[in-house]
Design an enzyme around this catalytic site. Structure first.
Site, PDB file in Angstrom:
ATOM      1  N   ASP A   1       1.953  -2.829  -3.649  1.00  0.00           N
ATOM      2  CA  ASP A   1       2.390  -3.958  -3.710  1.00  0.00           C
ATOM      3  C   ASP A   1       3.943  -3.484  -2.884  1.00  0.00           C
ATOM      4  O   ASP A   1       4.145  -4.413  -2.281  1.00  0.00           O
ATOM      5  CB  ASP A   1       2.564  -4.543  -4.585  1.00  0.00           C
ATOM      6  CG  ASP A   1       2.942  -3.329  -5.733  1.00  0.00           C
ATOM      7  OD1 ASP A   1       2.676  -1.834  -5.700  1.00  0.00           O
ATOM      8  OD2 ASP A   1       3.289  -3.944  -7.159  1.00  0.00           O
TER       9      ASP A   1
ATOM     10  N   ASP B   1      -3.202  -5.621   8.473  1.00  0.00           N
ATOM     11  CA  ASP B   1      -2.565  -7.381   8.919  1.00  0.00           C
ATOM     12  C   ASP B   1      -1.003  -7.334   8.664  1.00  0.00           C
ATOM     13  O   ASP B   1      -0.606  -8.158   9.930  1.00  0.00           O
ATOM     14  CB  ASP B   1      -3.796  -8.088   8.711  1.00  0.00           C
ATOM     15  CG  ASP B   1      -4.599  -8.671   9.021  1.00  0.00           C
ATOM     16  OD1 ASP B   1      -5.432  -7.829   9.517  1.00  0.00           O
ATOM     17  OD2 ASP B   1      -5.364  -9.857   9.069  1.00  0.00           O
TER      18      ASP B   1
HETATM   19 MG    MG Z   1      -8.683  -6.573   8.814  1.00  0.00          MG
END
Ligand code: MG
Ligand code: IPM
Length: 360
Positions: free
Chosen positions: A227, A255
């Site tokens: 996190d 991503d």
């Molecule tokens: Mg992916």
């Protein structure tokens, strides 16, 4: 050198972007005196349409018989495509997971760097983007939640779904070794990302990574909770060199990291096993919304081909030439729509491929 490349163009924008990477590879072959032989194969939705399954045994065998696999993208619109009405094990993504497992591609390298030419496309504040960043996410690719036992069943009248997150020490050790080896060729820093404050699998991960680090005294190792890592990626991405993490965390963080480079259309990836046979594909998806329109960004796929030259074929000079040609095209103000900026020239997918090939 003569190399046999299994080419999986795939679905959506896959065929367009892979065609441009092949254009660039052909230029490399001509310039450096190599022969690249292409074996074109189907995987994903196109394989479902042709053979009724996302990956056939024949395709697996032909990939294994090649020196490397170059792939575009697979899958379609999950809301509208008929592929997503099929059982989960017959959908396009099942083919992708199966080829990773069949080829034993446990190490997924996703380099994320901010090209100075594209710093304007970075969504972070200028004081952060001005520092630039150049990191490599080393994602474990054949273990964890993606491959653990799963089931959905009724327990005492309540529908219950279970996914299993499991790692053994050998799986952790081999990916940790890859991370340290790569770090030795870079800025010699490894950030190992886990959730050791909660998960047993993460506590084992941390222990094994610590053990491996003893063999690499020159490399600085730090552990970071996942996190916090998500936060640090947008707060100060320049702090990262090599980030090593398990499958699911790596999927999500890569991503996020791609977004801050300006466009996912710029990010290559390499998936490797213990041999030279790797699978090279852009980090982005099949973008069905722009498929067939000749406007996708082929650079991630072209850079993936460069990684193939570097890691599978040991063609360092050739890989450098491809990467330099991409930089030159950017320097010359050439852009696809996703990275377009004022004062630049907007090119189609095929024009960008030609422009890069011409600069080799
Ligand atoms: Mg992916
Ligand atoms: C990726 C993709 C895949 C993954 C999907 C398509 C199964 O998101 O390569 O990051 O989750 O690994």
């Amino acid at each position: 050198m003569n190399k046999k490349i299994a080419v999986i163009k795939g679905d959506g924008i896959g065929p367009e972007i892979v065609t441009e990477a092949m254009k660039v590879l052909d230029k490399v072959a001509a310039k450096f005196g190599h022969t690249f032989e292409y074996d074109q194969l189907l995987l994903g939705g196109c394989s479902i349409d042709a053979y009724g399954e996302p990956l056939t045994d024949e395709t697996i065998a032909r990939c294994k018989a090649s020196d490397a696999v170059l792939m575009g993208s697979i899958g379609g619109d999950t809301n509208t495509s008929p592929w997503y009405k099929l059982p989960a094990n017959l959908r396009p993504e099942a083919g992708l997971l199966k080829i990773r497992k069949e080829l034993g591609l446990f190490a997924n390298l996703r380099p994320c760097l901010l090209y100075p030419q594209l710093s304007g496309a970075c969504p972070l504040k200028e004081e952060i983007s001005a520092k630039g960043f150049d990191m490599l996410i080393m994602r474990e690719l054949t273990g964890g939640l993606y491959f653990g036992a799963r089931k959905t069943e009724e327990v005492d009248g309540v529908m219950t779904a279970v996914d299993t997150l499991s790692y053994n020490e050998n799986e952790i050790r081999r990916i940790a070794i890859k991370a340290f080896e790569v770090a030795m060729k870079r800025r010699k820093k490894v950030t190992s990302v886990d959730k050791a404050n909660v998960l047993d699998s993460s506590r084992l991960w941390r222990k094994v990574v610590n053990e491996v680090s003893k063999d690499y005294p020159e490399v600085t190792l730090e552990h970071m909770l996942v996190d916090n890592s998500a936060m640090q990626l947008v707060r100060d991405p320049a702090q990262f060199d090599v980030m090593v993490t398990e499958n699911m965390f790596g999927d999500i963080l890569s991503d996020e990291a791609s977004m801050i480079t300006g466009s996912i259309g710029m990010l290559p990836s390499a998936s490797m096993n213990e041999t030279k046979l790797g699978l090279y594909e852009p980090s982005g998806g099949s973008a069905p919304d722009i498929a067939g329109q000749n406007k996708a960004n082929p650079i991630a796929t072209i850079l993936s081909a460069a990684m193939m030259l570097r890691y599978s074929f040991d063609m360092t000079e050739e890989a450098d030439a491809v990467e330099a040609a991409v930089e030159k095209a950017l320097d010359d103000g050439l852009r696809t729509g996703d990275i377009m900026a004022e004062g630049c020239v907007k090119l189609s997918c095929s024009e960008m491929g030609t422009a890069i090939a011409d600069r080799i």
